[in-house]
Design a protein around this motif. Sequence first.
Motif, PDB file in Angstrom:
ATOM      1  N   VAL B   2       0.853  -1.193   0.000  1.00  0.00           N
ATOM      2  CA  VAL B   2       0.000   0.000   0.000  1.00  0.00           C
ATOM      3  C   VAL B   2       0.887   1.240   0.000  1.00  0.00           C
ATOM      4  O   VAL B   2       1.774   1.360   0.841  1.00  0.00           O
ATOM      5  N   PRO B   3       0.693   2.147  -0.961  1.00  0.00           N
ATOM      6  CA  PRO B   3       1.531   3.350  -0.961  1.00  0.00           C
ATOM      7  C   PRO B   3       1.255   4.181   0.286  1.00  0.00           C
ATOM      8  O   PRO B   3       0.115   4.274   0.744  1.00  0.00           O
ATOM      9  N   LYS B   4       2.309   4.778   0.855  1.00  0.00           N
ATOM     10  CA  LYS B   4       2.145   5.550   2.098  1.00  0.00           C
ATOM     11  C   LYS B   4       1.339   6.823   1.825  1.00  0.00           C
ATOM     12  O   LYS B   4       0.485   7.216   2.593  1.00  0.00           O
ATOM     13  N   THR B   5       1.665   7.478   0.715  1.00  0.00           N
ATOM     14  CA  THR B   5       0.977   8.738   0.409  1.00  0.00           C
ATOM     15  C   THR B   5       0.349   8.678  -0.978  1.00  0.00           C
ATOM     16  O   THR B   5       0.970   9.049  -1.960  1.00  0.00           O
ATOM     17  N   PRO B   6      -0.842   8.165  -1.022  1.00  0.00           N
ATOM     18  CA  PRO B   6      -1.506   8.148  -2.320  1.00  0.00           C
ATOM     19  C   PRO B   6      -1.759   9.585  -2.761  1.00  0.00           C
ATOM     20  O   PRO B   6      -1.837  10.493  -1.915  1.00  0.00           O
ATOM     21  N   MET B   7      -1.877   9.774  -4.044  1.00  0.00           N
ATOM     22  CA  MET B   7      -2.077  11.153  -4.506  1.00  0.00           C
ATOM     23  C   MET B   7      -3.390  11.721  -3.978  1.00  0.00           C
ATOM     24  O   MET B   7      -3.502  12.865  -3.648  1.00  0.00           O
ATOM     25  N   TRP B   8      -4.402  10.830  -3.916  1.00  0.00           N
ATOM     26  CA  TRP B   8      -5.693  11.333  -3.423  1.00  0.00           C
ATOM     27  C   TRP B   8      -6.548  10.169  -2.933  1.00  0.00           C
ATOM     28  O   TRP B   8      -6.612   9.123  -3.552  1.00  0.00           O
ATOM     29  N   THR B   9      -7.154  10.393  -1.783  1.00  0.00           N
ATOM     30  CA  THR B   9      -8.019   9.359  -1.218  1.00  0.00           C
ATOM     31  C   THR B   9      -9.460   9.867  -1.230  1.00  0.00           C
ATOM     32  O   THR B   9      -9.720  10.996  -0.798  1.00  0.00           O
ATOM     33  N   ILE B  10     -10.361   9.025  -1.701  1.00  0.00           N
ATOM     34  CA  ILE B  10     -11.784   9.427  -1.683  1.00  0.00           C
ATOM     35  C   ILE B  10     -12.243   9.508  -0.227  1.00  0.00           C
ATOM     36  O   ILE B  10     -12.017   8.595   0.555  1.00  0.00           O
ATOM     37  N   LYS B  11     -12.859  10.647   0.097  1.00  0.00           N
ATOM     38  CA  LYS B  11     -13.174  10.875   1.515  1.00  0.00           C
ATOM     39  C   LYS B  11     -14.508  10.275   1.946  1.00  0.00           C
ATOM     40  O   LYS B  11     -14.719   9.995   3.102  1.00  0.00           O
ATOM     41  N   ILE B  12     -15.422  10.110   1.035  1.00  0.00           N
ATOM     42  CA  ILE B  12     -16.757   9.712   1.499  1.00  0.00           C
ATOM     43  C   ILE B  12     -16.763   8.299   2.077  1.00  0.00           C
ATOM     44  O   ILE B  12     -15.955   7.465   1.684  1.00  0.00           O
ATOM     45  N   GLU B  13     -17.661   8.118   3.014  1.00  0.00           N
ATOM     46  CA  GLU B  13     -17.764   6.790   3.628  1.00  0.00           C
ATOM     47  C   GLU B  13     -19.159   6.242   3.379  1.00  0.00           C
ATOM     48  O   GLU B  13     -20.099   6.546   4.115  1.00  0.00           O
ATOM     49  N   PRO B  14     -19.284   5.435   2.347  1.00  0.00           N
ATOM     50  CA  PRO B  14     -20.626   4.912   2.039  1.00  0.00           C
ATOM     51  C   PRO B  14     -21.151   4.016   3.162  1.00  0.00           C
ATOM     52  O   PRO B  14     -20.364   3.473   3.940  1.00  0.00           O
ATOM     53  N   HIS B  15     -22.502   3.894   3.207  1.00  0.00           N
ATOM     54  CA  HIS B  15     -23.105   3.059   4.259  1.00  0.00           C
ATOM     55  C   HIS B  15     -22.712   1.596   4.071  1.00  0.00           C
ATOM     56  O   HIS B  15     -22.625   0.833   5.014  1.00  0.00           O
ATOM     57  N   TYR B  16     -22.473   1.223   2.826  1.00  0.00           N
ATOM     58  CA  TYR B  16     -22.131  -0.175   2.537  1.00  0.00           C
ATOM     59  C   TYR B  16     -20.679  -0.440   2.911  1.00  0.00           C
ATOM     60  O   TYR B  16     -19.785   0.325   2.537  1.00  0.00           O
ATOM     61  N   LYS B  17     -20.440  -1.490   3.654  1.00  0.00           N
ATOM     62  CA  LYS B  17     -19.066  -1.810   4.046  1.00  0.00           C
ATOM     63  C   LYS B  17     -18.609  -3.065   3.297  1.00  0.00           C
ATOM     64  O   LYS B  17     -19.246  -4.124   3.404  1.00  0.00           O
ATOM     65  N   LEU B  63     -23.674   8.774  -3.953  1.00  0.00           N
ATOM     66  CA  LEU B  63     -23.130   8.905  -5.314  1.00  0.00           C
ATOM     67  C   LEU B  63     -22.914  10.370  -5.682  1.00  0.00           C
ATOM     68  O   LEU B  63     -21.911  10.733  -6.294  1.00  0.00           O
ATOM     69  N   ALA B  64     -23.879  11.174  -5.285  1.00  0.00           N
ATOM     70  CA  ALA B  64     -23.754  12.603  -5.585  1.00  0.00           C
ATOM     71  C   ALA B  64     -22.498  13.171  -4.928  1.00  0.00           C
ATOM     72  O   ALA B  64     -21.769  13.975  -5.526  1.00  0.00           O
ATOM     73  N   GLU B  65     -22.254  12.746  -3.725  1.00  0.00           N
ATOM     74  CA  GLU B  65     -21.067  13.214  -2.994  1.00  0.00           C
ATOM     75  C   GLU B  65     -19.795  12.743  -3.703  1.00  0.00           C
ATOM     76  O   GLU B  65     -18.841  13.490  -3.869  1.00  0.00           O
ATOM     77  N   LEU B  66     -19.841  11.496  -4.130  1.00  0.00           N
ATOM     78  CA  LEU B  66     -18.697  10.928  -4.836  1.00  0.00           C
ATOM     79  C   LEU B  66     -18.453  11.699  -6.138  1.00  0.00           C
ATOM     80  O   LEU B  66     -17.312  12.100  -6.438  1.00  0.00           O
ATOM     81  N   ILE B  67     -19.515  11.917  -6.871  1.00  0.00           N
ATOM     82  CA  ILE B  67     -19.388  12.638  -8.145  1.00  0.00           C
ATOM     83  C   ILE B  67     -18.794  14.022  -7.903  1.00  0.00           C
ATOM     84  O   ILE B  67     -17.905  14.483  -8.612  1.00  0.00           O
ATOM     85  N   SER B  68     -19.290  14.649  -6.849  1.00  0.00           N
ATOM     86  CA  SER B  68     -18.802  15.982  -6.517  1.00  0.00           C
ATOM     87  C   SER B  68     -17.295  15.956  -6.233  1.00  0.00           C
ATOM     88  O   SER B  68     -16.534  16.792  -6.721  1.00  0.00           O
ATOM     89  N   GLU B  69     -16.877  14.966  -5.455  1.00  0.00           N
ATOM     90  CA  GLU B  69     -15.437  14.844  -5.148  1.00  0.00           C
ATOM     91  C   GLU B  69     -14.618  14.608  -6.406  1.00  0.00           C
ATOM     92  O   GLU B  69     -13.561  15.199  -6.603  1.00  0.00           O
ATOM     93  N   LEU B  70     -15.125  13.724  -7.247  1.00  0.00           N
ATOM     94  CA  LEU B  70     -14.385  13.397  -8.471  1.00  0.00           C
ATOM     95  C   LEU B  70     -14.250  14.630  -9.367  1.00  0.00           C
ATOM     96  O   LEU B  70     -13.196  14.886  -9.943  1.00  0.00           O
ATOM     97  N   ILE B  71     -15.346  15.391  -9.422  1.00  0.00           N
ATOM     98  CA  ILE B  71     -15.300  16.608 -10.250  1.00  0.00           C
ATOM     99  C   ILE B  71     -14.282  17.587  -9.658  1.00  0.00           C
ATOM    100  O   ILE B  71     -13.442  18.144 -10.359  1.00  0.00           O
ATOM    101  N   ASP B  72     -14.355  17.774  -8.334  1.00  0.00           N
ATOM    102  CA  ASP B  72     -13.421  18.701  -7.679  1.00  0.00           C
ATOM    103  C   ASP B  72     -11.970  18.317  -7.935  1.00  0.00           C
ATOM    104  O   ASP B  72     -11.100  19.178  -8.043  1.00  0.00           O
ATOM    105  N   HIS B  73     -11.698  17.024  -8.012  1.00  0.00           N
ATOM    106  CA  HIS B  73     -10.311  16.572  -8.239  1.00  0.00           C
ATOM    107  C   HIS B  73     -10.013  16.312  -9.700  1.00  0.00           C
ATOM    108  O   HIS B  73      -9.014  15.689 -10.032  1.00  0.00           O
ATOM    109  N   LYS B  74     -10.916  16.783 -10.539  1.00  0.00           N
ATOM    110  CA  LYS B  74     -10.711  16.714 -11.993  1.00  0.00           C
ATOM    111  C   LYS B  74     -10.393  15.292 -12.471  1.00  0.00           C
ATOM    112  O   LYS B  74      -9.521  15.079 -13.316  1.00  0.00           O
ATOM    113  N   ILE B  75     -11.025  14.322 -11.884  1.00  0.00           N
ATOM    114  CA  ILE B  75     -10.857  12.932 -12.315  1.00  0.00           C
ATOM    115  C   ILE B  75     -11.749  12.707 -13.528  1.00  0.00           C
ATOM    116  O   ILE B  75     -12.912  13.120 -13.519  1.00  0.00           O
TER     117      ILE B  75
END
Lengths: 378, 251
Positions: B2-17, B63-75
Amino acid sequence: MNLPIDPIKNITAKYERIFIEETSLPSPVAQRILELVPNDKITVCQGKPDIPTSSEFTGEEYTRSKKLLFITKHPGTFFKRCPGAKKGLACCNYYVLNLGLQCDMDCSYCYLQSFINTPYTIVYSNLDEALNELQEMYDSAPNSPVRVGTGEVIDSLSLDPLSLYSRTLIEFFRGKPSWRLEFKTKSAYVEQFLDCSHDGNVIVSWSINPQHIVETEEHKTANLDERLRAARRALDKGFAIAFHIDPVIWHEEWQKNYSELIEKITTQFVPHEMPYISLGSLRFKSEQREMMRERFGMNSYVTRAEMFPGAAGKMRYDQTLREEMFAYIIGKFKEKSPQWKVFLCMETPETWINATGDLPMKKDDMRSLFRPLQVERT
Amino acid sequence: MVPKTPMWTIKIEPHYKPPTAMPTCKWQNVLLYRGTDFMQDLSALPFAQAYKSIYAEMSFLELAELISELIDHKISFEPSTLLEAYKFRLDAKTEKVLLALRRLPQDFYAWAKLHSLSAGDLYSLCNLPQLPEKALSHLAQLKPSRSFGIQLLDLLVDCQLMNLSEDECLKQASTFEAWRANLHTLRFPQTTKRDEQKKEYLLGLWPKSFTVRWLRQGDRAGVDVHFFVSSKKELAEKIESLQRVHNELAD
Ligand code: SF4
C-alpha cells in the motif's frame, strides 16, 4: 369562413417541429399537414422520434412536449370511461374518446402535468379505427343515452382546424339520435365544422372562467369573450352548447369576478339554450404540485392555493370554502333565473348536499344527466 | 504494498461496508479503498466498474457526494455510467439535483443522506433562486424523521417561493412541531384564519361532559366528540345535550 386569425398559422406557430410516423402518412390528418404546413417544419420518421427525456419530466421537458407534434397511430383501444366514474364521487354518464395526448394551451392547473411522459404532443392518425370501435358500441346498445367526449387528454378543438376530426365525428353521429357527441374546449375554433349537418346531438362545451383567471392561469387559451362568441356561433348553427365553470378558483376578488362571468353568460344566453352548466372547484393530484411549482412559481392562484387531500386522492380546497363558492355561483344563476341548470361535477355527495341541498339523482332537473348507463365496455 | 501517500483518497464513507478481507484498491492515482496490505490496481477497469467492485451499494446522495469529489479533483469519469452502475439515471432532473446538492449545507446533506432522500425528494430545492441555508441547517439539527423532514422541506420551499424571508420562515422554530405549525400558518393563512374562527365557535358549544377536540382531516375540519354513558338515563341526558348543540348550531 369568418375567422379572426388564421387558425392554421396560429397552430403551426406553436410547434417547433411536426413528426409524422411513416405508416401514418396516408392518413387524412397527415396529408392535410403536408399540404398546409411548411415542409421545413415536418420530419417523417420510422417509429417514435428520438427525443431524450428524464424518467420523470422536468418543467422544461414538459413545456417542450407542447412544442413538438407527433402524428402516429393509436396502438390500443380508444374508448375509455370518464375519470369521474369512481367510488365516492357523484358524476355524469360519460365516455371518453382520446384523439391525441397533450395540449397546445397551458393552464397552470392542467392535470396533464401529473402524468404526461411523452416528449411530444400526439395526434392519432387512425380515426377510422376509433370510429369502428364506436360503431361496435353503438350496435350493441343503439338506444342507450351515451355521451362521448373527446376532451380528456387533449383539447377537443384547439387543433381541430388542422385535423378536422370534428367534421368526421359529427358525420358519424348523424343518424344516432340517442348518442351525444361532446366537444370540450378552451379554444374558440368552431368555424371548421359549423357547416356540417347534424342531428342536434352534438354538444360543444367550453370550460370558462372569469377573464382575470383566463389571463393569470389559462395561458394560451382563447379569452373569455372569444369563447362566448364561439359558443354563440355554434348555437346559432343548431349545435347544443354547455359551459363548465371549472375549475372555480379562489382569489381575493372571486365573488366580483364570478358575478361578472355569470352576468356575461346570463345576458348573452338564456337558460333553455343550454342543457346544463357544470361547476367544479380547483383540484389536482398531489404529484402534480412539484411540476406546477416549477413551471409557474408560487405567484399563481393555483400553486398558492390552500389545498388539502380530499376525495379520490385529489388536493382540494377546504370543503366549507368549496360549498361557499358553489352556493354563491349557483345562487347568482338562480337569481337571474331559476331555470338555469347548474350541477357540480367531480364532487362528493356531501358537497352536493351542502351546496345545492340535495343529491343529483334526487333533483328533477339533474336526474337525466346521472341516469345509470346501460352500456358497458367489454 | 500500500503506498504511504496516495495522490488522493476518496473521503466519502458509504453506508455499505465491503468484506473485511478486501484488499486495498486503487484506480489510477486515486485510493478507492484502504483494506488489507495487498494492493489491487483496478485502473484497467472503467471507474464505475472499479468502484462498484468494491462498493456494491450506494445511495443517490452518496453517489452525488462521490461525483462531486471526483469533479473537484478533476478525475475523468463518466457520471452517467457511474449512476447507471447503481441503477440511477442521469437525466435533466438528476442533473439539476446534482448541481443543487453541491450547494447544500453539510449538516443538511448528512441528514438527507442518513434518511436516503432521493433526487425526487430534493428536486424542489432546485427551483429556489437561493438556498435557505440557515433553515436547512436548522431542519437537520432538529433531527426529524424522514417523512416529517420531507413535509417540512416542502412547506419551507413553498414559503420561500412565496417570497417570505428566511428569517420569517425561521420564527418559532425551536421545536419541530412549533416550526411546522408556524410554516403551516404562513403557507395556509386563509385556512388558518377560518379554522381559528370555526374552532372557537364550535368548541364553545359543548357542555363540559363531552370531550371535544378540534380536528382537520384533509379538506374537512370539524370536531371530534367523545362522551361516556353508563346508563340509559345518562344516554338520554346526552341526547338532550346533543339536541341543544344541534339547535344552537348556525346553519
Ligand atoms: S386547455 Fe385543458 S388540456 Fe389544455 S392546458 Fe388547459 S386544462 Fe390542460
